[in-house]
Design an enzyme around this catalytic site. Structure first.
Site, PDB file in Angstrom:
ATOM      1  N   GLY A 133      93.952  35.617  17.202  1.00 35.91           N
ATOM      2  CA  GLY A 133      93.651  36.389  15.895  1.00 35.91           C
ATOM      3  C   GLY A 133      93.249  37.848  16.126  1.00 35.91           C
ATOM      4  O   GLY A 133      92.980  38.623  15.286  1.00 35.91           O
ATOM      5  N   PHE A 137      95.299  40.669  16.652  1.00 40.22           N
ATOM      6  CA  PHE A 137      96.030  41.397  15.751  1.00 40.22           C
ATOM      7  C   PHE A 137      95.569  41.429  14.277  1.00 40.22           C
ATOM      8  O   PHE A 137      95.525  42.262  13.491  1.00 40.22           O
ATOM      9  CB  PHE A 137      97.657  40.940  15.833  1.00 40.22           C
ATOM     10  CG  PHE A 137      98.457  41.717  16.898  1.00 40.22           C
ATOM     11  CD1 PHE A 137      97.796  41.937  18.110  1.00 40.22           C
ATOM     12  CD2 PHE A 137      99.859  42.088  16.675  1.00 40.22           C
ATOM     13  CE1 PHE A 137      98.621  42.491  19.105  1.00 40.22           C
ATOM     14  CE2 PHE A 137     100.528  42.557  17.722  1.00 40.22           C
ATOM     15  CZ  PHE A 137     100.057  43.078  19.062  1.00 40.22           C
ATOM     16  N   ASP A 189     101.212  30.649  14.325  1.00 37.28           N
ATOM     17  CA  ASP A 189     101.517  30.204  15.685  1.00 37.28           C
ATOM     18  C   ASP A 189     101.656  28.914  15.745  1.00 37.28           C
ATOM     19  O   ASP A 189     101.304  28.018  14.936  1.00 37.28           O
ATOM     20  CB  ASP A 189     100.242  30.715  16.614  1.00 37.28           C
ATOM     21  CG  ASP A 189     100.574  31.241  17.745  1.00 37.28           C
ATOM     22  OD1 ASP A 189     101.205  30.240  18.553  1.00 37.28           O
ATOM     23  OD2 ASP A 189      99.945  32.416  18.463  1.00 37.28           O
ATOM     24  N   ASP A 245     105.974  26.352  14.224  1.00 32.47           N
ATOM     25  CA  ASP A 245     106.767  26.797  15.051  1.00 32.47           C
ATOM     26  C   ASP A 245     108.020  27.514  14.771  1.00 32.47           C
ATOM     27  O   ASP A 245     108.936  27.185  14.073  1.00 32.47           O
ATOM     28  CB  ASP A 245     107.463  25.563  15.773  1.00 32.47           C
ATOM     29  CG  ASP A 245     108.189  25.699  17.230  1.00 32.47           C
ATOM     30  OD1 ASP A 245     108.535  26.805  17.256  1.00 32.47           O
ATOM     31  OD2 ASP A 245     108.637  24.649  17.866  1.00 32.47           O
ATOM     32  N   ASP A 295     103.877  39.190  18.181  1.00 29.04           N
ATOM     33  CA  ASP A 295     103.428  39.438  19.484  1.00 29.04           C
ATOM     34  C   ASP A 295     103.701  38.062  20.236  1.00 29.04           C
ATOM     35  O   ASP A 295     103.073  37.803  21.348  1.00 29.04           O
ATOM     36  CB  ASP A 295     102.057  39.381  19.419  1.00 29.04           C
ATOM     37  CG  ASP A 295     101.245  39.889  20.624  1.00 29.04           C
ATOM     38  OD1 ASP A 295     101.987  40.997  21.345  1.00 29.04           O
ATOM     39  OD2 ASP A 295     100.079  39.508  20.974  1.00 29.04           O
ATOM     40  N   LYS A 340     107.346  42.366  20.141  1.00 31.46           N
ATOM     41  CA  LYS A 340     106.859  42.329  21.662  1.00 31.46           C
ATOM     42  C   LYS A 340     108.274  41.779  22.384  1.00 31.46           C
ATOM     43  O   LYS A 340     108.635  40.865  21.820  1.00 31.46           O
ATOM     44  CB  LYS A 340     105.747  41.650  22.211  1.00 31.46           C
ATOM     45  CG  LYS A 340     105.477  41.612  23.665  1.00 31.46           C
ATOM     46  CD  LYS A 340     104.058  41.136  24.173  1.00 31.46           C
ATOM     47  CE  LYS A 340     104.011  39.733  23.827  1.00 31.46           C
ATOM     48  NZ  LYS A 340     102.420  39.338  24.190  1.00 31.46           N
TER      49      LYS A 340
END
Length: 212
Positions: free
Chosen positions: A59, A61, A79, A97, A121, A161
Site C-alpha cells: 500500500g 503507492f 494485488d 490476479d 508496480d 515497472k
C-alpha cells in the site's frame, strides 16, 4: 507487489535510508518514494482524479496516490495478496490476479468507470534466471498496458515497472503507439542492484494506436 518483493540482482539490506525514512513518515513501504518522485517529475494526477494501482500491496503507492487525488478522487488498488484496509472511503482494495481470465470482469465489478491513470508496480516471483524473469516482468507490464488502453480515458497516463531486457525497446514502442509522450524513470529509491525501470506514458490518445 506481485510475487516476491525481491527484484533481480544482488541481495540488499532492507533497512537502508529509504526504509528508515518510510518508517519515520508512516509509509507502508519504501516504494512510496518511487511513485512520489514520478508524480513530482510528471504531475499527471490532479485532485479528484481516479487512479488504478496494480500490484498495490502493501500500500505504499496507494498512500501517495490517495494524498494526491484527495477525498474528491478515487483510488483502486489490487494485488494477489490482501492489502491492509485504508481508513479513507475513497480508497478501495481487492484481491485480484491480473493474469486470471476473469480479471477484467472482476475489475469492472470493482469500478466500471474510466481511469485517469493506470499505475503498475507489479513484479514477478523471480526465478534467478534473467531471461525468464524479464519475460515474466514483460507479461505483467503488457497486461497493465492493456488495462490502460481499454480503461484509461483519453488524456490519461500510464506507469509500469519493468525489468530491463531484450524486449524492452519493443515494449516502449508499444507504449508509444498509444501515448503522446513516453518517459523512462529510475527513481532514486530504487535498490542499487535492481534491473527495474518505470515506463511512463503521458496523454493517451483518443483514437487508435499511432501508425509508424
Amino acid at each position: 507487489m506481485v510475487g516476491t518483493p525481491s527484484a533481480m540482482g544482488k541481495p540488499y539490506r532492507p533497512k537502508d535510508h529509504y526504509f528508515k525514512k518510510a518508517k519515520q513518515e508512516g509509509l507502508r513501504a519504501r516504494s512510496a518514494f518511487k511513485v512520489d518522485e514520478i508524480l513530482k517529475r510528471y504531475p499527471f494526477l490532479k485532485k479528484g482524479a481516479t487512479v488504478l494501482d496494480l500490484g498495490a500491496a502493501p500500500g505504499g503507492f496507494l498512500q501517495i496516490l490517495a494524498d494526491t487525488v484527495g477525498p474528491g478522487g478515487r483510488v483502486i488498488g489490487v494485488d494477489i495478496v490482501a492489502i491492509r484496509p485504508f481508513t479513507q472511503p475513497f480508497v478501495k482494495t481487492a484481491v485480484l490476479d491480473v493474469l486470471a481470465e476473469d480479471f477484467d470482469a472482476k475489475l469492472r465489478e470493482l469500478y466500471d468507470g474510466p481511469f485517469d491513470a493506470v499505475i503498475s508496480d507489479m513484479a514477478p516471483k523471480t526465478s534467478g534466471i534473467r531471461t525468464t524473469d524479464e519475460a515474466r516482468s514483460l507479461r505483467l507490464a503488457r497486461k497493465a498496458l492493456e488495462v490502460s488502453v481499454t480503461r484509461g480515458r483519453p488524456g490519461s497516463a500510464f506507469v509500469a515497472k519493468l525489468f530491463m531486457g531484450g524486449e524492452f525497446e519493443e515494449f516502449r514502442q508499444e507504449v508509444r503507439a498509444h501515448f503522446e509522450e513516453v518517459k523512462l524513470v529510475r527513481p532514486e529509491a530504487t535498490r542499487g542492484a535492481s534491473m527495474e525501470v518505470y515506463v511512463i506514458g503521458l496523454v493517451r490518445m483518443a483514437s487508435g494506436p499511432k501508425s509508424e
